[in-house]
Scaffold this motif. Structure first.
Motif, PDB file in Angstrom:
ATOM      1  N   UNK A   1       0.840  -1.195   0.000  1.00 22.82           N
ATOM      2  CA  UNK A   1       0.000   0.000   0.000  1.00 22.82           C
ATOM      3  C   UNK A   1       0.878   1.248   0.000  1.00 22.82           C
ATOM      4  N   UNK A   2       0.534   2.187  -0.866  1.00 28.26           N
ATOM      5  CA  UNK A   2       1.254   3.452  -0.947  1.00 28.26           C
ATOM      6  C   UNK A   2       0.309   4.563  -0.492  1.00 28.26           C
ATOM      7  N   UNK A   3       0.767   5.355   0.451  1.00 27.26           N
ATOM      8  CA  UNK A   3      -0.025   6.493   0.903  1.00 27.26           C
ATOM      9  C   UNK A   3       0.578   7.777   0.356  1.00 27.26           C
ATOM     10  N   UNK A   4      -0.304   8.664  -0.090  1.00 31.14           N
ATOM     11  CA  UNK A   4       0.117   9.909  -0.700  1.00 31.14           C
ATOM     12  C   UNK A   4      -0.533  11.072   0.037  1.00 31.14           C
ATOM     13  N   UNK A   5       0.251  12.085   0.338  1.00 33.26           N
ATOM     14  CA  UNK A   5      -0.275  13.255   1.037  1.00 33.26           C
ATOM     15  C   UNK A   5       0.155  14.508   0.287  1.00 33.26           C
ATOM     16  N   UNK A   6      -0.839  15.214  -0.243  1.00 31.98           N
ATOM     17  CA  UNK A   6      -0.569  16.457  -0.964  1.00 31.98           C
ATOM     18  C   UNK A   6      -0.585  17.649  -0.009  1.00 31.98           C
ATOM     19  N   UNK A   7       0.125  18.687  -0.391  1.00 31.77           N
ATOM     20  CA  UNK A   7       0.123  19.934   0.363  1.00 31.77           C
ATOM     21  C   UNK A   7       0.522  21.075  -0.553  1.00 31.77           C
ATOM     22  N   UNK A   8       0.331  22.300  -0.058  1.00 27.64           N
ATOM     23  CA  UNK A   8       0.797  23.459  -0.796  1.00 27.64           C
ATOM     24  C   UNK A   8      -0.274  24.203  -1.566  1.00 27.64           C
ATOM     25  N   UNK A   9      -1.486  23.687  -1.559  1.00 31.08           N
ATOM     26  CA  UNK A   9      -2.557  24.390  -2.245  1.00 31.08           C
ATOM     27  C   UNK A   9      -2.893  25.689  -1.542  1.00 31.08           C
ATOM     28  N   UNK A  10      -3.688  26.509  -2.212  1.00 30.07           N
ATOM     29  CA  UNK A  10      -4.084  27.777  -1.613  1.00 30.07           C
ATOM     30  C   UNK A  10      -4.721  28.693  -2.624  1.00 30.07           C
ATOM     31  N   UNK A  12      -4.378  32.067  -4.968  1.00 25.12           N
ATOM     32  CA  UNK A  12      -3.365  32.870  -5.654  1.00 25.12           C
ATOM     33  C   UNK A  12      -4.050  33.688  -6.740  1.00 25.12           C
ATOM     34  N   UNK A  13      -3.492  34.841  -7.023  1.00 27.21           N
ATOM     35  CA  UNK A  13      -4.052  35.681  -8.080  1.00 27.21           C
ATOM     36  C   UNK A  13      -3.637  35.170  -9.454  1.00 27.21           C
ATOM     37  N   UNK A  14      -4.459  35.458 -10.430  1.00 23.56           N
ATOM     38  CA  UNK A  14      -4.120  35.101 -11.809  1.00 23.56           C
ATOM     39  C   UNK A  14      -2.770  35.703 -12.179  1.00 23.56           C
ATOM     40  N   UNK A  15      -1.966  34.893 -12.864  1.00 21.98           N
ATOM     41  CA  UNK A  15      -0.621  35.322 -13.228  1.00 21.98           C
ATOM     42  C   UNK A  15       0.429  34.944 -12.207  1.00 21.98           C
ATOM     43  N   UNK A  16      -0.022  34.499 -11.045  1.00 22.85           N
ATOM     44  CA  UNK A  16       0.894  34.139  -9.982  1.00 22.85           C
ATOM     45  C   UNK A  16       1.394  32.718 -10.105  1.00 22.85           C
ATOM     46  N   UNK A  17       2.148  32.308  -9.080  1.00 23.18           N
ATOM     47  CA  UNK A  17       2.752  30.981  -9.063  1.00 23.18           C
ATOM     48  C   UNK A  17       2.447  30.268  -7.757  1.00 23.18           C
ATOM     49  N   UNK A  18       2.483  28.955  -7.836  1.00 28.30           N
ATOM     50  CA  UNK A  18       2.240  28.123  -6.663  1.00 28.30           C
ATOM     51  C   UNK A  18       2.893  26.775  -6.922  1.00 28.30           C
ATOM     52  N   UNK A  19       3.430  26.174  -5.873  1.00 26.14           N
ATOM     53  CA  UNK A  19       3.988  24.827  -5.984  1.00 26.14           C
ATOM     54  C   UNK A  19       3.265  23.906  -5.010  1.00 26.14           C
ATOM     55  N   UNK A  20       2.734  22.822  -5.531  1.00 28.20           N
ATOM     56  CA  UNK A  20       2.119  21.802  -4.683  1.00 28.20           C
ATOM     57  C   UNK A  20       3.054  20.615  -4.593  1.00 28.20           C
ATOM     58  N   UNK A  21       2.984  19.931  -3.461  1.00 27.21           N
ATOM     59  CA  UNK A  21       3.878  18.804  -3.202  1.00 27.21           C
ATOM     60  C   UNK A  21       3.070  17.569  -2.840  1.00 27.21           C
ATOM     61  N   UNK A  22       3.699  16.425  -3.027  1.00 32.90           N
ATOM     62  CA  UNK A  22       3.068  15.160  -2.663  1.00 32.90           C
ATOM     63  C   UNK A  22       4.149  14.253  -2.084  1.00 32.90           C
ATOM     64  N   UNK A  23       3.944  13.854  -0.839  1.00 31.50           N
ATOM     65  CA  UNK A  23       4.877  12.940  -0.185  1.00 31.50           C
ATOM     66  C   UNK A  23       4.286  11.538  -0.209  1.00 31.50           C
ATOM     67  N   UNK A  24       5.096  10.588  -0.614  1.00 31.86           N
ATOM     68  CA  UNK A  24       4.648   9.196  -0.727  1.00 31.86           C
ATOM     69  C   UNK A  24       5.312   8.324   0.325  1.00 31.86           C
TER      70      UNK A  24
END
Length: 116
Positions: A1-10, A12-24
């Motif tokens: 079994x592999x568990x995945x946990x995402x983070x980093x959402x939120x 942001x204004x159009x034109x901006x940047x964001x990085x989301x992560x996933x730890x397995x």
């Protein structure tokens, strides 16, 4: 079994940047094919990007090509999705997917909202 946990959402204004992560979980992360998908209410989950187990190749949906970059850090069991030049239509729940030993595993998602 592999568990995945995402983070980093939120938000942001159009034109901006964001990085989301996933730890397995698991000791064989370097052999997982990792991908990102997204979903908005009332629509099917759609492919965004994936990266091969070696990290040698990455593939993107046409809608994000040139704006998003998928990468992985096998030492940290983590896959990233760097999102630049965000558009309101990028608003969605972003899900991480792992393909390992013929099986698919999904995370619970992280919400990304892009305001106009």
């Amino acid at each position: 079994q592999v568990q995945l946990v995402e983070s980093g959402g939120g938000l942001v204004q159009a034109g901006g940047s964001l990085t989301v992560s996933c730890v397995a979980s698991g000791r064989a992360f370097s052999t997982y094919v990792m991908g990102w998908f997204r979903q908005t209410p009332g629509k099917e989950r759609e492919f965004v990007a994936f990266i091969t187990w070696s990290g040698g190749s990455a593939y993107y949906a046409d809608s994000v090509k040139g704006r998003f970059t998928i990468s992985r850090d096998d030492a940290k069991n983590t896959v990233y999705l760097q999102m630049n030049s965000l558009l309101p239509e990028d608003t969605a729940v972003y899900y991480c997917k792992a393909t390992y030993s013929g099986r698919l595993f999904w995370g619970h998602g992280t919400q990304v909202t892009v305001s106009s």
